[in-house]
Design a protein around this motif. Structure first.
Motif, short mmCIF file in Angstrom:
data_model
loop_
_atom_site.label_atom_id
_atom_site.label_comp_id
_atom_site.label_asym_id
_atom_site.label_seq_id
_atom_site.Cartn_x
_atom_site.Cartn_y
_atom_site.Cartn_z
N ASN A 33 0.83 -1.21 0.00
CA ASN A 33 0.00 0.00 0.00
C ASN A 33 0.87 1.26 0.00
O ASN A 33 0.55 2.25 -0.66
CB ASN A 33 -0.92 0.01 1.22
N PHE A 36 2.17 1.81 -3.37
CA PHE A 36 1.10 2.32 -4.24
C PHE A 36 0.90 3.82 -4.09
O PHE A 36 0.36 4.48 -4.97
CB PHE A 36 -0.23 1.64 -3.91
N SER A 37 1.29 4.37 -2.94
CA SER A 37 1.05 5.79 -2.70
C SER A 37 1.76 6.67 -3.72
O SER A 37 1.41 7.81 -3.94
CB SER A 37 1.51 6.18 -1.29
N GLU A 286 -6.43 12.35 -1.49
CA GLU A 286 -7.08 11.06 -1.65
C GLU A 286 -8.46 11.15 -1.00
O GLU A 286 -8.59 11.38 0.20
CB GLU A 286 -6.25 9.95 -0.99
N ARG A 350 -6.34 5.18 -10.73
CA ARG A 350 -5.35 4.85 -9.70
C ARG A 350 -6.00 4.03 -8.57
O ARG A 350 -5.43 3.05 -8.10
CB ARG A 350 -4.74 6.13 -9.12
N LYS A 351 -7.17 4.46 -8.16
CA LYS A 351 -7.85 3.78 -7.06
C LYS A 351 -8.20 2.35 -7.46
O LYS A 351 -8.00 1.40 -6.68
CB LYS A 351 -9.11 4.54 -6.67
N GLN A 354 -5.00 0.28 -7.60
CA GLN A 354 -4.51 -0.07 -6.26
C GLN A 354 -5.31 -1.23 -5.67
O GLN A 354 -4.74 -2.14 -5.07
CB GLN A 354 -4.58 1.17 -5.36
N GLU A 355 -6.62 -1.18 -5.86
CA GLU A 355 -7.47 -2.26 -5.33
C GLU A 355 -7.17 -3.57 -6.06
O GLU A 355 -7.09 -4.64 -5.43
CB GLU A 355 -8.94 -1.87 -5.52
N SER A 357 -4.38 -4.40 -7.49
CA SER A 357 -3.06 -4.86 -7.09
C SER A 357 -3.11 -5.60 -5.76
O SER A 357 -2.39 -6.59 -5.56
CB SER A 357 -2.10 -3.66 -6.99
N ARG A 358 -3.94 -5.14 -4.86
CA ARG A 358 -4.09 -5.84 -3.58
C ARG A 358 -4.68 -7.23 -3.80
O ARG A 358 -4.29 -8.20 -3.15
CB ARG A 358 -4.97 -5.02 -2.64
N SER A 421 1.97 -1.65 -11.23
CA SER A 421 2.94 -0.87 -10.46
C SER A 421 3.65 0.14 -11.35
O SER A 421 3.87 1.30 -10.94
CB SER A 421 3.95 -1.82 -9.82
N LEU A 424 1.29 3.04 -11.96
CA LEU A 424 1.12 3.86 -10.76
C LEU A 424 2.33 4.74 -10.52
O LEU A 424 2.22 5.86 -10.01
CB LEU A 424 0.84 2.97 -9.55
#
Length: 547
Positions: A33, A36-37, A286, A350-351, A354-355, A357-358, A421, A424
């Motif tokens: 996470n 990802f920022s 964010e 992006r959001k 990120q989700e 990727s998790r 990645s 991002l």
């Protein structure tokens, strides 16, 4: 396999993996996470402590940066006495410089330049910190907007042989000082080596002196100086309506109201990896689903002034890599039109990335381990046992097929994770928004860059860009002037160095929109057509020739 190796397998560099795990105390998911920022980069040093948040500052709020609005109703009463306007205050020191630099070195004994091509520099006043910044701001405006400064025809600039030391008649006006400075800064034949910051300190009006007596930070008083500059020029009556004001005054929309501003300000606790990242924290926070941020810039003035506040006694000093300040800046990214058209959809991408990727990380962990056991290790040991004892070939083939299937799934997930990645950290990175800028330019939402024109690190240490693009580093004290050529990369490296720790003096960045940079032919014509400036230059050069 340890957590760092897991991140490396996903395409993360060892340095970033180590740093992310260090920041998250070894928690793999938290490290992902953090990566990802978009705020962790390959060239950041390890062991970077996080800055404590500044009390009262909320990311995504313009209240911390737009604290100084242009107020036309401000009291202009100048009847108070000088004693009333300037109560005794602890002196604000103006530090000089330390260390030597390569280049021209001039001992301040003669007012003449060593080389006529050297820039005319400003010598700071002791114990007059803010006044020195006013003079350097004026110097940059005389260099970049000389055709406007020279437009008023004043007739006689009242030559005084000691004018450059700040000696002037009580009737001397702000615009007269501007034209005097503008003349020697831009005339190719002028031998005037330096002027004193007293040049402008001597002509400050009463309300501005009152603000100087009360202000603790540059951003609290610099807008008032810019306002005085605007009024001085507008009073000449030779400009189109709002022509001067629109050069310096931008507008912004916060969640509360529309604001006018001439200075954007950041505190030391708001340092980020880049100037873009610092703007992002204010304008592109964010947001949770359903939230709306009304923070946007609206009308952007061609002259953009940014101040990094100096440290206070209670500032928590933290070490980082410094702030990456672009030589070509695109503040248009923070206007409402670009935000609505490009940035908001990109934030949603992006959001979602990120989700996803998790999810990919969870799937990879599921393929790797079952009930705490390493799946492939278990299959490999089973295959070794079966092959050694010549057990059923059918079972061996099935296990080999299962092993290959798991490996293929892991490769697919790892490639997907690596692609997400890269996006991002690349084209979807708001802290280094090359993709955003190109996209906005293609859509006609951004026209041209703002050029970094001046960087003031302290009153005795500043970097100055000529209109042709050549950078000079200038260091001064009461006895010496040092001028050296400076490559663009050195300019950025110097800024990073001086933002690694909060500075003891404010940092002032001046940007000018590229289309507003005058060409030399226009500048020369403007000076030659102004009789007062022409006569002043002639007399000043004759005086210098006596040296």
């Amino acid at each position: 396999m340890n957590a760092q190796q897991s991140l490396i397998e996903m395409g993360i560099t060892p340095e970033v993996a180590q740093r992310a795990l260090q920041q998250t105390h070894g928690n793999l998911e938290a490290a992902v996470n953090y990566i990802f920022s978009g705020e962790v980069s390959d060239d950041q040093p390890v062991n970077q402590p996080q800055s404590a948040p500044m009390p009262g500052f909320a990311p995504g709020s313009l209240s911390g940066v737009m604290t100084n609005q242009i107020d036309d109703d401000e009291d202009d009463d100048s009847s108070s006495s000088e004693r009333e306007l300037s109560p005794p205050l602890p002196p604000r020191d103006s530090p000089g410089f330390s260390g030597m630099s390569e280049g021209v070195e001039i001992e301040i004994q003669s007012p003449k330049k060593s080389l006529v091509t050297d820039p005319t520099v400003v010598i700071p006043l002791p114990h007059s910190l803010f006044e020195n910044y006013f003079a350097l701001f004026s110097l940059s405006m005389c260099q970049y907007l000389p055709h406007l400064m020279a437009k008023p025809e004043l007739g006689d600039l009242m030559y005084n042989p000691k004018w450059a030391q700040g000696s002037s008649d009580p009737s001397t006006s702000f615009i007269q000082q501007l034209q005097r400075l503008c003349s020697v800064v831009n005339a190719s034949f002028s031998d005037r080596c330096y002027v004193s910051a007293k040049l402008f300190a001597a002509v400050l009006d009463a309300p501005l002196k009152r603000k100087l007596a009360e202000a603790e930070h540059l951003h609290e008083v610099l807008p008032s100086f810019i306002r005085s500059l605007i009024h001085a020029l507008e009073e000449c009556g030779c400009y189109a309506e709002d022509q001067i004001r629109s050069l310096f005054v931008s507008s912004a929309l916060s969640s509360e109201c529309k604001s006018l501003l001439s200075v954007l300000q950041f505190m030391p606790e708001e340092y980020e990896s880049s100037l873009y990242a610092m703007f992002n924290a204010l304008l592109y926070p964010e947001l949770e689903e359903g939230e709306e941020s009304g923070n946007s810039l609206l009308d952007l003035a061609p002259v953009l002034t940014i101040v990094f506040d100096e440290m206070d006694a209670d500032t928590e000093v933290t070490s980082n890599r410094g702030v990456d300040v672009p030589l070509e800046f695109y503040p248009q990214l923070y206007t409402k039109s670009v935000k609505d058209a490009i940035v908001r959809p990109l934030q949603q991408q992006r959001k979602a990335a990120q989700e996803r990727s998790r999810q990919v990380l969870a799937e990879m962990n599921g393929l790797k381990s079952y009930q705490g056991k390493d799946t492939l290790k278990f299959i490999n040991s089973t295959l070794d046992y079966l092959q050694r004892d010549n057990q059923s070939k059918e079972i061996i083939d099935k296990l080999e097929s299962l092993k290959n299937s798991i490996a293929d799934h892991k490769t697919q997930r790892k490639n997907e994770y690596k692609e997400l990645s890269q996006k991002l950290h690349g084209e979807w990175n708001l802290s280094h928004p090359t993709y955003l800028i190109n996209e906005a330019m293609e859509r006609g939402l951004i026209d041209e860059p703002y050029l970094l024109a001046m960087v003031v690190l302290s009153p005795g240490h500043y970097l100055q860009r000529s209109r042709s693009g050549q950078w000079k580093m200038i260091r001064t004290d009461s006895n010496m002037i040092r001028i050296s050529d400076c490559a663009p990369s050195q300019v950025q490296a110097t800024i990073r160095q001086h933002t690694t720790f909060p500075s003891k003096t404010p940092l002032m960045l001046l940007y000018v929109k590229s289309s507003h940079v005058s060409v030399d032919t226009i500048v020369s014509k403007s000076l030659e057509s102004n009789e007062g400036i022409t006569n002043f230059l002639r007399i000043d050069q004759e005086e210098l020739n006596k040296e």
